[in-house]
Write a protein that holds these residues in place. Structure first.
Motif, PDB file in Angstrom:
ATOM      1  N   VAL A  35      -1.433  -2.127   2.299  1.00 47.91           N
ATOM      2  CA  VAL A  35      -1.476  -3.058   1.167  1.00 47.91           C
ATOM      3  C   VAL A  35      -2.623  -2.703   0.229  1.00 47.91           C
ATOM      4  O   VAL A  35      -3.468  -1.862   0.535  1.00 47.91           O
ATOM      5  CB  VAL A  35      -1.660  -4.516   1.668  1.00 47.91           C
ATOM      6  CG1 VAL A  35      -0.492  -4.945   2.534  1.00 47.91           C
ATOM      7  CG2 VAL A  35      -2.981  -4.663   2.428  1.00 47.91           C
ATOM      8  N   GLU A  36      -2.667  -3.367  -0.937  1.00 45.03           N
ATOM      9  CA  GLU A  36      -3.795  -3.231  -1.844  1.00 45.03           C
ATOM     10  C   GLU A  36      -5.021  -3.884  -1.205  1.00 45.03           C
ATOM     11  O   GLU A  36      -4.913  -4.850  -0.457  1.00 45.03           O
ATOM     12  CB  GLU A  36      -3.463  -3.861  -3.186  1.00 45.03           C
ATOM     13  CG  GLU A  36      -2.346  -3.118  -3.914  1.00 45.03           C
ATOM     14  CD  GLU A  36      -1.946  -3.798  -5.203  1.00 45.03           C
ATOM     15  OE1 GLU A  36      -2.516  -4.864  -5.494  1.00 45.03           O
ATOM     16  OE2 GLU A  36      -1.074  -3.263  -5.914  1.00 45.03           O
ATOM     17  N   VAL A  37      -6.189  -3.351  -1.513  1.00 39.56           N
ATOM     18  CA  VAL A  37      -7.398  -3.752  -0.808  1.00 39.56           C
ATOM     19  C   VAL A  37      -7.717  -5.237  -0.978  1.00 39.56           C
ATOM     20  O   VAL A  37      -8.254  -5.879  -0.081  1.00 39.56           O
ATOM     21  CB  VAL A  37      -8.596  -2.874  -1.243  1.00 39.56           C
ATOM     22  CG1 VAL A  37      -9.012  -3.180  -2.674  1.00 39.56           C
ATOM     23  CG2 VAL A  37      -9.769  -3.041  -0.282  1.00 39.56           C
ATOM     24  N   ALA A  61      -9.489   4.032   5.866  1.00 36.70           N
ATOM     25  CA  ALA A  61      -8.424   3.026   5.897  1.00 36.70           C
ATOM     26  C   ALA A  61      -7.293   3.322   4.932  1.00 36.70           C
ATOM     27  O   ALA A  61      -6.248   2.667   4.983  1.00 36.70           O
ATOM     28  CB  ALA A  61      -9.011   1.642   5.602  1.00 36.70           C
ATOM     29  N   ILE A  62      -7.487   4.292   4.011  1.00 36.80           N
ATOM     30  CA  ILE A  62      -6.438   4.596   3.025  1.00 36.80           C
ATOM     31  C   ILE A  62      -5.185   5.105   3.733  1.00 36.80           C
ATOM     32  O   ILE A  62      -5.233   6.013   4.550  1.00 36.80           O
ATOM     33  CB  ILE A  62      -6.938   5.623   1.988  1.00 36.80           C
ATOM     34  CG1 ILE A  62      -8.041   5.002   1.119  1.00 36.80           C
ATOM     35  CG2 ILE A  62      -5.781   6.112   1.120  1.00 36.80           C
ATOM     36  CD1 ILE A  62      -8.654   5.972   0.135  1.00 36.80           C
ATOM     37  N   CYS A  63      -4.063   4.494   3.425  1.00 33.62           N
ATOM     38  CA  CYS A  63      -2.803   4.866   4.084  1.00 33.62           C
ATOM     39  C   CYS A  63      -1.759   5.397   3.104  1.00 33.62           C
ATOM     40  O   CYS A  63      -0.763   5.997   3.530  1.00 33.62           O
ATOM     41  CB  CYS A  63      -2.239   3.666   4.851  1.00 33.62           C
ATOM     42  SG  CYS A  63      -2.092   2.169   3.861  1.00 33.62           S
ATOM     43  N   SER A  64      -1.969   5.160   1.787  1.00 35.58           N
ATOM     44  CA  SER A  64      -0.982   5.629   0.814  1.00 35.58           C
ATOM     45  C   SER A  64      -1.552   5.460  -0.595  1.00 35.58           C
ATOM     46  O   SER A  64      -2.606   4.835  -0.774  1.00 35.58           O
ATOM     47  CB  SER A  64       0.323   4.833   0.948  1.00 35.58           C
ATOM     48  OG  SER A  64       1.308   5.329   0.054  1.00 35.58           O
ATOM     49  N   PHE A  65      -0.853   6.037  -1.568  1.00 38.00           N
ATOM     50  CA  PHE A  65      -1.207   5.856  -2.975  1.00 38.00           C
ATOM     51  C   PHE A  65       0.049   5.452  -3.736  1.00 38.00           C
ATOM     52  O   PHE A  65       1.151   5.918  -3.427  1.00 38.00           O
ATOM     53  CB  PHE A  65      -1.765   7.152  -3.578  1.00 38.00           C
ATOM     54  CG  PHE A  65      -3.116   7.541  -3.051  1.00 38.00           C
ATOM     55  CD1 PHE A  65      -4.271   7.114  -3.691  1.00 38.00           C
ATOM     56  CD2 PHE A  65      -3.225   8.330  -1.919  1.00 38.00           C
ATOM     57  CE1 PHE A  65      -5.520   7.466  -3.203  1.00 38.00           C
ATOM     58  CE2 PHE A  65      -4.471   8.698  -1.429  1.00 38.00           C
ATOM     59  CZ  PHE A  65      -5.622   8.260  -2.079  1.00 38.00           C
ATOM     60  N   THR A  66      -0.122   4.585  -4.720  1.00 38.72           N
ATOM     61  CA  THR A  66       1.002   4.203  -5.563  1.00 38.72           C
ATOM     62  C   THR A  66       0.472   3.884  -6.950  1.00 38.72           C
ATOM     63  O   THR A  66      -0.478   3.109  -7.106  1.00 38.72           O
ATOM     64  CB  THR A  66       1.751   2.995  -4.992  1.00 38.72           C
ATOM     65  OG1 THR A  66       2.799   2.627  -5.906  1.00 38.72           O
ATOM     66  CG2 THR A  66       0.841   1.791  -4.782  1.00 38.72           C
ATOM     67  N   GLN A  67       1.074   4.521  -7.964  1.00 38.93           N
ATOM     68  CA  GLN A  67       0.671   4.306  -9.360  1.00 38.93           C
ATOM     69  C   GLN A  67      -0.850   4.426  -9.528  1.00 38.93           C
ATOM     70  O   GLN A  67      -1.503   3.580 -10.131  1.00 38.93           O
ATOM     71  CB  GLN A  67       1.156   2.932  -9.839  1.00 38.93           C
ATOM     72  CG  GLN A  67       2.670   2.809  -9.821  1.00 38.93           C
ATOM     73  CD  GLN A  67       3.141   1.435 -10.264  1.00 38.93           C
ATOM     74  OE1 GLN A  67       2.337   0.552 -10.540  1.00 38.93           O
ATOM     75  NE2 GLN A  67       4.456   1.253 -10.345  1.00 38.93           N
ATOM     76  N   CYS A  73      -4.822   0.351   5.108  1.00 37.70           N
ATOM     77  CA  CYS A  73      -4.143  -0.193   6.283  1.00 37.70           C
ATOM     78  C   CYS A  73      -4.902  -1.419   6.754  1.00 37.70           C
ATOM     79  O   CYS A  73      -6.018  -1.329   7.256  1.00 37.70           O
ATOM     80  CB  CYS A  73      -4.076   0.850   7.403  1.00 37.70           C
ATOM     81  SG  CYS A  73      -3.003   0.337   8.772  1.00 37.70           S
ATOM     82  N   CYS A  74      -4.313  -2.583   6.551  1.00 43.12           N
ATOM     83  CA  CYS A  74      -4.938  -3.857   6.918  1.00 43.12           C
ATOM     84  C   CYS A  74      -4.401  -4.301   8.278  1.00 43.12           C
ATOM     85  O   CYS A  74      -3.203  -4.544   8.450  1.00 43.12           O
ATOM     86  CB  CYS A  74      -4.634  -4.918   5.865  1.00 43.12           C
ATOM     87  SG  CYS A  74      -5.532  -6.458   6.101  1.00 43.12           S
ATOM     88  N   GLU A  75      -5.301  -4.377   9.232  1.00 40.56           N
ATOM     89  CA  GLU A  75      -4.911  -4.726  10.595  1.00 40.56           C
ATOM     90  C   GLU A  75      -4.273  -6.108  10.648  1.00 40.56           C
ATOM     91  O   GLU A  75      -4.733  -7.051  10.004  1.00 40.56           O
ATOM     92  CB  GLU A  75      -6.142  -4.697  11.499  1.00 40.56           C
ATOM     93  CG  GLU A  75      -5.850  -4.965  12.971  1.00 40.56           C
ATOM     94  CD  GLU A  75      -7.127  -4.950  13.786  1.00 40.56           C
ATOM     95  OE1 GLU A  75      -7.080  -5.410  14.936  1.00 40.56           O
ATOM     96  OE2 GLU A  75      -8.158  -4.473  13.269  1.00 40.56           O
ATOM     97  N   ASP A  76      -3.176  -6.227  11.408  1.00 41.10           N
ATOM     98  CA  ASP A  76      -2.506  -7.520  11.560  1.00 41.10           C
ATOM     99  C   ASP A  76      -3.443  -8.546  12.164  1.00 41.10           C
ATOM    100  O   ASP A  76      -4.250  -8.222  13.053  1.00 41.10           O
ATOM    101  CB  ASP A  76      -1.272  -7.384  12.469  1.00 41.10           C
ATOM    102  CG  ASP A  76      -0.156  -6.595  11.803  1.00 41.10           C
ATOM    103  OD1 ASP A  76      -0.171  -6.482  10.554  1.00 41.10           O
ATOM    104  OD2 ASP A  76       0.721  -6.089  12.522  1.00 41.10           O
ATOM    105  N   ALA A  77      -3.333  -9.783  11.696  1.00 41.08           N
ATOM    106  CA  ALA A  77      -4.124 -10.861  12.282  1.00 41.08           C
ATOM    107  C   ALA A  77      -3.639 -11.131  13.694  1.00 41.08           C
ATOM    108  O   ALA A  77      -2.445 -10.989  13.992  1.00 41.08           O
ATOM    109  CB  ALA A  77      -4.004 -12.123  11.434  1.00 41.08           C
ATOM    110  N   PRO A  78      -4.545 -11.513  14.603  1.00 35.45           N
ATOM    111  CA  PRO A  78      -4.119 -11.814  15.965  1.00 35.45           C
ATOM    112  C   PRO A  78      -3.204 -13.022  15.997  1.00 35.45           C
ATOM    113  O   PRO A  78      -3.232 -13.877  15.110  1.00 35.45           O
ATOM    114  CB  PRO A  78      -5.433 -12.102  16.695  1.00 35.45           C
ATOM    115  CG  PRO A  78      -6.394 -12.477  15.623  1.00 35.45           C
ATOM    116  CD  PRO A  78      -5.984 -11.700  14.411  1.00 35.45           C
TER     117      PRO A  78
END
Length: 369
Positions: A35-37, A61-67, A73-78
């Motif tokens: 996601v976006e930061v 943490a960068i996982c991709s680029f778009t535009q 990469c934002c870790e899922d909440a427990p």
């Protein structure tokens, strides 16, 4: 580095929200969303505060680029549903080190500068105030290579100083190396904080209730079992300490810190610090804090100690109260400095410490691999 910051900053300003985010794996191996930061509170906070090591964490943490925007990469909440105290305790126990609580501390009942090897688990918190000035402002205690225990009032979102990093293995601030009797310690370690975990009920129903927090370090502390080693947690007081939790009020305990009183630190964000780590040995007793205990719904939430001439403003806010087991082979943290008398060492007054034994389930349930 500048390119990375500018790219992520553009992402932080953007308002596009992706409803179906790409799945990813965070640096620690846990699943997350790409996601976006600004959609990831923990990483966005690192971007805003820029503590030491933050850029490396964000870059990793960068996982991709778009535009022309970087996604992280934002870790899922427990999961919200807790597995229960017994499961939490078992899981948390498995993450604690087997080697802990060993020190060269000699039992002397005075307030004085601490010997070099006596507090290898002491932590200093470093933060920044509203004017951008950085300083050490609170204490803490090392539980493992990744976790520090401290007070919630030091690190909650409304604190006057914004936490940036912790210092591990310090003794005399401003001196490197620290040496005593031809023995010299390694240089202290400054480590960024990856996550701040404040007790969810901090400040309720009383202002100082549930004054406890955990800090997860961005990189592991280097443990050497001499100058840097974790303190022990009293998982089973009767077994670990050799006496029950109720018997604590007949014992004495050690507190340590670099000399700032909580009264000054909490009001102004400043205080008079000793450059050299100080410590003292105090009686645990409710004798001089019965009025204060009325603020707490359960008096077992805290411990009171002090009432002697060398009382504890040697212990900074967030710093540990420790006690030896019955045969004095290990040290256990049993309290966290929460509140203190306005005047350090005032007769017939006590400091108040968040009880580690009372919050053991909370501590263990918030540790993760």
């Amino acid at each position: 580095m500048k390119v990375l910051v500018s790219v992520i900053t553009v992402a932080a300003v953007a308002s596009v929200v992706t409803s179906q985010a790409q799945r990813c794996t965070a640096r620690n191996g846990n699943p997350g969303r790409c996601v976006e930061v600004q959609q990831c509170p923990r990483l966005h906070d690192l971007l805003i505060r820029r503590p030491p090591g933050a850029i490396d964490i964000l870059r990793g943490a960068i996982c991709s680029f778009t535009q022309q925007r970087a996604l992280v990469c934002c870790e899922d909440a427990p999961a919200v549903v807790s597995p229960g105290p017994s499961v939490n305790r078992l899981r948390g126990r498995q993450l604690l080190p087997r080697q802990c609580g060993h020190t060269a501390l000699v039992d002397r009942i005075i307030g004085e500068p601490a010997p070099l090897l006596s507090w290898p688990w002491m932590i200093l918190l470093r933060g920044q105030n509203a004017e951008g000035r950085r300083r050490f402002f609170c204490g803490g205690v090392l539980l493992s290579e990744r976790y520090v225990l401290t007070a919630a009032h030091c690190v909650h979102k409304g604190a006057l100083l914004s936490l940036e990093s912790v210092r591990v293995g310090e003794h005399t601030v401003g001196r490197d190396p620290d040496c005593q009797k031809n023995v010299c310690a390694p240089s202290p370690q400054d480590i960024a904080v990856e996550q701040v975990i404040v007790h969810e009920a901090y400040g309720s129903p009383c202002l100082s209730c549930n004054d406890i927090a955990l800090l997860r370090l961005a990189t592991p502390a280097r443990i050497d079992n001499l100058y840097v080693t974790p303190v022990c947690l009293p998982l089973e007081p009767l077994r670990d300490l050799g006496f029950s939790a109720r018997d604590l009020k007949t014992k004495r305990a050690w507190v340590a810190g670099w000399g700032a009183t909580e009264a000054l630190a909490s009001r102004t964000g400043t205080g008079t610090f000793s450059n050299v780590l100080q410590h003292g040995n105090l009686p645990i007793s409710d004798r001089f804090c019965k009025q204060d205990l009325r603020d707490y719904p359960d008096p077992d939430m805290v411990l009171c100690a002090g009432g002697e001439d060398h009382d504890a403003c040697n212990g900074d806010s967030g710093g540990p109260m420790v006690i030896s087991n019955s045969n004095r082979t290990r040290r256990y943290v049993i309290g966290v400095v929460s509140r203190g008398p306005t005047v350090c060492g005032a007769p017939e007054s006590s400091g108040i410490y968040t009880s580690v034994i009372y919050y053991m389930d909370w501590i263990l349930s918030n540790l993760r691999a």
